[in-house]
Write an enzyme that holds these catalytic residues in place. Structure first.
Site, short mmCIF file in Angstrom:
data_model
loop_
_atom_site.label_atom_id
_atom_site.label_comp_id
_atom_site.label_asym_id
_atom_site.label_seq_id
_atom_site.Cartn_x
_atom_site.Cartn_y
_atom_site.Cartn_z
N ASP A 104 30.68 42.10 40.73
CA ASP A 104 31.40 42.49 41.95
C ASP A 104 32.89 42.60 41.62
O ASP A 104 33.42 41.81 40.86
CB ASP A 104 31.17 41.41 43.02
CG ASP A 104 31.67 41.81 44.38
OD1 ASP A 104 32.81 42.28 44.48
OD2 ASP A 104 30.92 41.65 45.35
N HIS B 295 29.42 39.65 50.57
CA HIS B 295 29.40 40.32 49.26
C HIS B 295 28.04 40.28 48.56
O HIS B 295 27.63 41.27 47.95
CB HIS B 295 30.46 39.70 48.32
CG HIS B 295 31.83 40.25 48.56
ND1 HIS B 295 32.49 41.05 47.67
CD2 HIS B 295 32.66 40.11 49.62
CE1 HIS B 295 33.66 41.37 48.15
NE2 HIS B 295 33.80 40.82 49.33
#
Ligand code: UDP
Length: 420
Positions: free
Chosen positions: A118, A20
């Site tokens: 995120d 990520h």
């Protein structure tokens, strides 16, 4: 403290797991290059997630990194499931993130004017075989393809992570912009319309782990693990029939599946390159490495994008991590998919049923016979040839979408306007 009103200060919250952090940092780098130094970015992760990013060359001065706690209590021994770490991090989340902002404001003396965080796209239902046709554009997907933490939301197995995912549905419409690491040209049009009707602004900025078009392959003598020169050699001998196998950075397949993969590679007779973490090598069948040394190569880390771009690779055996699949789509290689968790299931379904550029392993787990069948299907059979043609079409779509006429360039411009 004197807070300057002139500069814009963007706090960036990382989901500090798996791969990520890299695409998020790449988005920030793109923004930093596209804007002036009047914009300050504070990239807030954990020590563990920030460390590898700090070694990236040419980090501009207006990106600063801050590390907050990973939430793992001192002395706590972690089990094997990666979700345990996620839940501990989320428990410490709100307090942690405030600490991150406080640190960034104290050092930069700039109040935060924008937050980039995120997040995940998700939906929910109960019967695992139910098609997701209640979401426009996702009729080929099934509930079973969703991350288990989405399915478990509201059930007895609910964890903090699943609750967080479920709550995203109500939070995302409040975001000024939702930015996705994808090309709009690859998503079903009805899904795009539906998302755009529900969100204030939904932007597709392309694959963030890759600069497209991909640069030419580096000379094989700069490749530390010798993968590219090995592939050069195989190309002369076998053409494009090498199977490249990798399960990314997080997944550890169970021992019986490692054995099944090894047995299938050996039995199929196709040349193979396997990126296998060092500690998993002990699980390989006795004598496997010696018996396959002519035909196969096992390394702890492969230069994956280059490997996939090497003409000798004919199939990619993958866990369907999104970065792996994106890297593959830019190179037009058909796939054999063994999704494990998280977004792998949805991605695997897209690969097989929407883009038709690969096949999922029978029964959802690796078996010797199942994998041999898939390898033959992709590398030898007519259906595999059609997958290759489709994979090349997808490659062209991606390269066009990443070009100046593609929508990603326009959406990125819109993002820059909002951030600045
Ligand atoms: N990767 C690599 N060499 C390897 C194994 C993995 O370069 O031997 C890279 C791969 O190119 C991709 C990333 O690691 O960029 C894995 O990301 P993905 O989203 O596929 O899976 P995750 O690690 O998040 O499960």
């Amino acid at each position: 403290m004197k807070i300057s009103q002139e500069k814009k200060h963007v706090a960036v919250f990382v989901f500090p797991f798996g791969s990520h952090p890299v695409p998020l940092l790449n988005l920030v780098l793109k923004l930093a290059h596209a804007t002036t130094n009047n914009l300050q970015f504070s990239f807030i992760g954990t020590e563990h997630s920030n460390k590898p990013l700090l070694s990236k060359p040419h980090l501009p001065d207006n990106i600063k990194f801050y590390s907050v706690s990973d939430g793992v209590p001192e002395g706590h021994v972690l089990g094997n499931h990666p979700i345990e770490r996620v839940n501990l991090f989320l428990e410490a989340g709100p307090e942690n993130l405030q600490k991150g902002i406080d640190m960034a404001v104290a050092e930069t003396k700039e109040r935060v004017t924008c937050i980039i965080a995120d997040a995940f796209k998700c939906a929910n239902n109960s019967d695992t075989n139910t098609p997701l046709d209640f979401i426009p554009g996702l009729s080929k997907m099934r509930v079973e393809d969703l991350p288990e933490d989405v399915i478990n939301s509201g059930s007895e197995e609910e964890t903090l992570f699943s609750k967080t995912l479920a709550s995203l549905g109500s939070v995302l419409p409040q975001a000024e912009e939702v930015v996705v690491n994808f090309f709009v040209e690859l998503d079903p049009t009805s899904l795009v319309h539906d998302m755009r009707s529900k969100l204030k602004c939904f932007l597709y900025v392309g694959f963030l782990t890759l600069s497209l078009p991909l640069p030419p392959l580096p000379p094989s003598d700069t490749d530390a693990t010798g993968c590219l020169s090995w592939l050069d050699h195989k190309k002369k001998k076998n053409g494009g029939s090498v199977a490249y196998v990798s399960f990314g950075t997080v997944v550890t397949p169970p021992p019986h599946e490692i054995v099944a993969v090894a047995e299938a590679l050996e039995a199929s007779g196709f040349p193979f390159l396997w990126s296998l973490k060092e500690h998993l090598k002990d699980l390989l069948p006795r004598g496997f490495l010696e018996r396959t040394s002519e035909n196969g190569k096992v390394v702890a880390w492969a230069p994956q994008t280059e490997v996939l771009g090497h003409g000798s690779v004919g199939v990619f055996v993958t866990h369907c991590g999104c970065n792996s699949v994106f890297e593959n789509m830019c190179n037009g290689v058909p796939m054999v998919c063994r999704p494990f968790f998280g977004d792998h299931g949805l991605t695997g379904r897209m690969v097989e049923d929407v883009w038709e550029i690969g096949v999922r392993v029978e029964g959802g787990v690796f078996t010797k016979d199942g994998l041999v069948k898939c390898l033959r299907l992709v590398l030898v059979e007519e259906k595999g040839k059609r997958m290759k043609e489709n994979a090349l079409k997808v490659k062209k779509t991606v390269l066009d979408a990443a070009g100046p006429q593609g929508k990603a360039a326009q959406d990125f411009k819109t993002l820059v306007e909002v951030v600045t």
